[in-house]
Design a protein around this motif. Structure first.
Motif, PDB file in Angstrom:
ATOM      1  N   LYS A 264      16.879  45.506  36.087  1.00 34.12           N
ATOM      2  CA  LYS A 264      15.872  45.235  37.110  1.00 34.12           C
ATOM      3  C   LYS A 264      16.462  44.795  38.448  1.00 34.12           C
ATOM      4  CE  LYS A 264      12.513  45.876  34.158  1.00 34.12           C
ATOM      5  NZ  LYS A 264      11.675  47.097  34.231  1.00 34.12           N
ATOM      6  N   THR A 265      17.639  44.162  38.384  1.00 35.00           N
ATOM      7  CA  THR A 265      18.201  43.575  39.594  1.00 35.00           C
ATOM      8  C   THR A 265      19.692  43.844  39.708  1.00 35.00           C
ATOM      9  OG1 THR A 265      16.586  41.773  39.459  1.00 35.00           O
ATOM     10  CG2 THR A 265      18.473  41.437  40.912  1.00 35.00           C
ATOM     11  N   VAL A 266      20.119  44.257  40.903  1.00 38.63           N
ATOM     12  CA  VAL A 266      21.541  44.366  41.232  1.00 38.63           C
ATOM     13  C   VAL A 266      21.745  43.551  42.504  1.00 38.63           C
ATOM     14  CG1 VAL A 266      23.465  45.878  41.825  1.00 38.63           C
ATOM     15  CG2 VAL A 266      21.725  46.652  40.187  1.00 38.63           C
ATOM     16  N   GLY A 267      22.576  42.515  42.413  1.00 40.58           N
ATOM     17  CA  GLY A 267      22.742  41.585  43.518  1.00 40.58           C
ATOM     18  C   GLY A 267      23.514  42.147  44.696  1.00 40.58           C
TER      19      GLY A 267
ATOM     20  N   ILE B 242      22.492  42.364  37.238  1.00 41.15           N
ATOM     21  CA  ILE B 242      23.893  42.349  37.667  1.00 41.15           C
ATOM     22  C   ILE B 242      23.929  41.450  38.896  1.00 41.15           C
ATOM     23  CG2 ILE B 242      25.828  43.695  38.556  1.00 41.15           C
ATOM     24  CD1 ILE B 242      24.736  46.098  37.004  1.00 41.15           C
ATOM     25  N   GLY B 243      24.696  40.383  38.822  1.00 41.55           N
ATOM     26  CA  GLY B 243      24.680  39.364  39.859  1.00 41.55           C
ATOM     27  C   GLY B 243      25.393  39.740  41.143  1.00 41.55           C
ATOM     28  N   LYS B 244      25.263  38.870  42.132  1.00 40.81           N
ATOM     29  CA  LYS B 244      25.901  39.051  43.433  1.00 40.81           C
ATOM     30  C   LYS B 244      27.425  39.116  43.281  1.00 40.81           C
ATOM     31  CE  LYS B 244      22.316  36.283  45.705  1.00 40.81           C
ATOM     32  NZ  LYS B 244      22.050  35.025  46.463  1.00 40.81           N
ATOM     33  N   GLN B 245      28.027  40.057  43.969  1.00 42.18           N
ATOM     34  CA  GLN B 245      29.496  40.214  43.999  1.00 42.18           C
ATOM     35  C   GLN B 245      30.095  40.326  42.593  1.00 42.18           C
ATOM     36  OE1 GLN B 245      31.551  37.604  46.857  1.00 42.18           O
ATOM     37  NE2 GLN B 245      29.535  36.976  47.625  1.00 42.18           N
ATOM     38  N   ALA B 246      29.306  40.846  41.669  1.00 41.41           N
ATOM     39  CA  ALA B 246      29.758  40.918  40.271  1.00 41.41           C
ATOM     40  C   ALA B 246      31.075  41.675  40.122  1.00 41.41           C
ATOM     41  CB  ALA B 246      28.685  41.559  39.402  1.00 41.41           C
ATOM     42  N   PHE B 247      31.239  42.781  40.878  1.00 40.31           N
ATOM     43  CA  PHE B 247      32.461  43.589  40.807  1.00 40.31           C
ATOM     44  C   PHE B 247      33.175  43.630  42.146  1.00 40.31           C
ATOM     45  CE2 PHE B 247      29.567  45.220  37.534  1.00 40.31           C
ATOM     46  CZ  PHE B 247      30.370  45.106  36.412  1.00 40.31           C
ATOM     47  N   ASN B 248      32.945  42.652  42.961  1.00 44.57           N
ATOM     48  CA  ASN B 248      33.559  42.589  44.290  1.00 44.57           C
ATOM     49  C   ASN B 248      35.084  42.620  44.202  1.00 44.57           C
ATOM     50  OD1 ASN B 248      33.552  42.037  47.223  1.00 44.57           O
ATOM     51  ND2 ASN B 248      34.432  40.070  46.601  1.00 44.57           N
TER      52      ASN B 248
ATOM     53  N   ILE C 147      25.016  40.103  33.885  1.00 50.64           N
ATOM     54  CA  ILE C 147      26.402  39.964  34.351  1.00 50.64           C
ATOM     55  C   ILE C 147      26.315  39.010  35.530  1.00 50.64           C
ATOM     56  CG2 ILE C 147      28.395  41.144  35.347  1.00 50.64           C
ATOM     57  CD1 ILE C 147      27.472  43.679  33.887  1.00 50.64           C
ATOM     58  N   GLY C 148      26.928  37.866  35.410  1.00 51.33           N
ATOM     59  CA  GLY C 148      26.752  36.797  36.375  1.00 51.33           C
ATOM     60  C   GLY C 148      27.349  37.066  37.742  1.00 51.33           C
ATOM     61  N   ASP C 149      26.954  36.251  38.711  1.00 50.56           N
ATOM     62  CA  ASP C 149      27.515  36.327  40.059  1.00 50.56           C
ATOM     63  C   ASP C 149      29.039  36.193  39.992  1.00 50.56           C
ATOM     64  OD1 ASP C 149      24.920  36.395  40.933  1.00 50.56           O
ATOM     65  OD2 ASP C 149      24.883  34.342  41.705  1.00 50.56           O
ATOM     66  N   LYS C 150      29.729  37.088  40.676  1.00 50.96           N
ATOM     67  CA  LYS C 150      31.198  37.060  40.785  1.00 50.96           C
ATOM     68  C   LYS C 150      31.896  37.143  39.426  1.00 50.96           C
ATOM     69  CE  LYS C 150      31.343  34.489  45.150  1.00 50.96           C
ATOM     70  NZ  LYS C 150      31.913  33.330  45.869  1.00 50.96           N
ATOM     71  N   ALA C 151      31.210  37.678  38.425  1.00 48.67           N
ATOM     72  CA  ALA C 151      31.780  37.708  37.071  1.00 48.67           C
ATOM     73  C   ALA C 151      33.149  38.377  37.030  1.00 48.67           C
ATOM     74  CB  ALA C 151      30.818  38.410  36.114  1.00 48.67           C
TER      75      ALA C 151
END
Length: 269
Positions: free
Chosen positions: A226-229, A204-210, A181-185
Motif C-alpha cells: 500500500k505504501t512506498v516511502g 516499504i519505508g522511507k529510504q529503505a534501499f537508499n 520493510i522499515g525506514d532506512k532498513a
C-alpha cells in the motif's frame, strides 16, 4: 497423629512405613507420640514413593491462549507407571507466557508421595524489540502469540549481496507476519544486488534501499503493498528491474513512481 504431635516425620521411606506409638510421659505430664526405628510394609503390596520416579523432560512450550498441559512419562524402578491408576497429574502456573510452570505427579493406588517436573513457557517477543533471524534483523511491531507482526529493521551484515524478505518469521518459537520493510532498513548496503519482497509486506519505508548502488533486481511477491516511502529507491542501479504481480502492474507502477530511482529503472510484470 501426624497432625496432633510435633516432631514426627511423614513416615515414608521408599516402600516402607515407620511405626509410631503414643505414650504418657509422667515426668512431663503430657502425651507424646514416639517414632519407632523399625519398619513395616503391607503384605502383597508395594507402596513405592513417587518422589524417586523419573519424569520425562518437557521441552519449552509456546503459549497459545489457554492453560498448557504437556503430557509426561513417569518411570519408577524401570517400570513405566500408568496415569490414572498409579498417579494423578495436576499443573501449576501454566497459564502465562514467560513463566516457569510445573507438572505435579501424585501417587495413587500402590504409590505414594509427589514429584514435580518444571517446564518453561516461552516469552512472547515484546513490541519494539529487535531480533535476528537468518541474514535479517526484525523489529516487533505487534506483540502477540498469534498474528503478531514485524518489520525488517536491518540486515545482519551490511555486506550482504542478496536478501529475501519472507512472509513469516519465527522468533522465540512464535510465528510473526512480516508486514513492512522499515525506514532506512537497507540504507547504504552497497553490495546488495538482489531483493525479494514477501507476500505480506504492506509498507516499504522511507529510504529503505537508499544508496544500494549495486541493486539491479527487486521482485515484489506482495499483492497487498500500500505504501512506498519517499526516496525508498534513491541511488539504486540505473539498470534495475522491479518485477511485480501481473494483476498489480498498473497500480504498482504508480506506487513506485518518483521514489528516487532513475527514469531508466523498469517496473514490469
Amino acid at each position: 497423629y501426624l497432625d496432633e504431635f510435633e516432631g514426627l516425620t511423614a513416615g515414608i521411606d521408599g516402600n516402607k512405613r515407620r511405626l509410631f506409638y503414643v505414650d504418657w510421659w509422667t515426668n512431663e505430664e503430657k502425651i507424646k507420640a514416639v517414632e519407632i526405628p523399625a519398619y513395616y510394609e503391607f503384605s502383597g503390596q508395594s507402596l513405592n514413593s513417587i518422589a524417586s520416579a523419573q519424569i520425562s523432560t518437557i521441552k519449552t512450550q509456546l503459549y497459545a491462549g489457554k492453560a498448557l498441559k504437556p503430557s509426561v512419562t513417569v518411570t519408577l524402578n524401570g517400570k513405566k507407571l500408568k496415569a490414572g491408576t498409579d498417579y494423578t497429574v495436576s499443573y501449576a502456573n501454566n497459564t502465562k507466557a514467560g513463566s516457569t510452570a510445573s507438572v505435579i505427579i501424585t501417587g495413587k493406588g500402590n504409590y505414594v508421595g509427589t514429584a514435580i517436573q518444571n517446564f518453561e513457557i516461552a516469552a512472547i517477543p515484546a513490541k519494539g524489540k529487535v531480533y535476528t533471524s537468518g541474514n535479517l534483523k526484525y523489529k516487533v511491531t505487534k506483540s502477540a502469540y498469534k498474528n503478531g507482526t514485524v518489520s525488517v529493521y536491518a540486515p545482519a551484515e551490511k555486506t550482504l549481496t542478496s536478501a529475501s524478505v519472507p512472509a513469516t518469521v519465527k522468533i522465540n518459537g512464535y510465528t510473526f507476519n512480516v508486514t513492512a520493510i522499515g525506514d532506512k532498513a537497507f540504507n547504504g548496503c552497497t553490495k546488495l544486488k538482489k531483493v525479494t519482497i514477501g507476500s505480506k509486506v504492506t509498507t516499504i519505508g522511507k529510504q529503505a534501499f537508499n544508496g544500494c548502488k549495486a541493486l539491479t533486481s527487486i521482485t515484489v511477491n506482495s499483492k497487498v503493498l500500500k505504501t512506498v516511502g519517499a526516496s525508498a529507491l534513491k541511488g539504486i542501479s540505473a539498470k534495475a528491474v522491479i518485477k511485480v504481480p501481473a494483476a498489480k502492474l498498473s497500480a504498482y507502477q504508480k506506487l513506485f513512481k518518483g521514489k528516487g530511482q532513475k527514469n531508466s529503472v523498469k517496473i514490469t510484470k
